[in-house]
Design a protein around this motif. Structure first.
Motif: not given
Length: 223
Positions: A78-106
């Motif tokens: 929901y936030i991947a299209p416009y968020i500038n920074m995610i400050e609280a990444v605490d797992s590889l799983k979350l990193l992977q999901e952010i990467n996946k959704q960021a890729a979808k948004c280019g």
């Protein structure tokens, strides 16, 4: 209305030039954010995806939004299209999901790894050993749509200022270790995000580059 402009100016006057302010606007109305915006503040922090979506859609387009709370993987899209920074990444799983959704948004999304340095067990974040383990394991290197820009930490909720100083210094020393070992050739790995309304003066002494201040600017939260 709370004296947002006066509070903001007073805080900015105390911050060294190299320390940036993230104005924590969660649970505060648009008019408070607009007041800070009129004074030149552009970086704001939110921690609830729905509130952030509404504010992003109704406030100036050049605002730089940081997600500062605990982020569930199912909310990233929901936030991947416009968020500038995610400050609280605490797992590889979350990193992977952010990467996946960021890729979808280019997009490439900047993130900070959250450290657990406080005494309270309720706080989120990686222990220093868990952070070393995540970085040693190396999967993060295969995530081209995520850029790890530094570390984030919260000190214990205590009146003991020396304890807070010890915790922030621990985070600062750990930043040096991580920088040298994993990001020596990455100029973007430079952020040390610690310090809030009650302890940002100590955080600045402990080499913070980014402080997250809400109450001291906007007053008590409006739930």
């Amino acid at each position: 209305m709370y004296d947002v402009k006066g509070n903001l100016k007073r805080i900015l006057d105390t911050l060294p030039q190299e320390v940036r302010l993230v104005a924590i606007s969660k649970y505060h109305p648009n008019e408070y954010i607009e007041a800070a915006y009129e004074e030149g503040q552009r970086v704001f922090g939110e921690s609830h995806e729905q509130e952030l979506k509404l504010k992003h859609g109704s406030l100036p387009a050049d605002i730089v939004w940081h997600f500062i709370g605990h982020l569930q993987t199912n909310k990233v899209k929901y936030i991947a299209p416009y968020i500038n920074m995610i400050e609280a990444v605490d797992s590889l799983k979350l990193l992977q999901e952010i990467n996946k959704q960021a890729a979808k948004c280019g997009r490439v999304i900047d993130v900070l790894l959250e450290l657990h340095i406080a005494q309270e067990a309720t706080k989120y974040g990686l222990t220093l050993d868990a952070c070393r383990q995540l970085l040693d394991e190396g999967s993060w290197r295969q995530l081209p749509n995520v850029r790890i820009c530094g570390l984030m930490a919260m000190a214990s909720l205590t009146d003991d200022r020396e304890q807070i100083r010890r915790e922030f210094n621990m985070a600062a020393d750990f930043f040096d270790e991580v920088k040298q070992q994993y990001f020596a050739d990455a100029p973007w790995f430079c952020e040390r995000s610690w310090g809030m309304s009650d302890d940002y003066d100590i955080a600045v002494e402990c080499r913070s580059t980014m402080v997250r201040i809400g109450t001291a600017i906007f007053g008590p939260r409006v739930y």
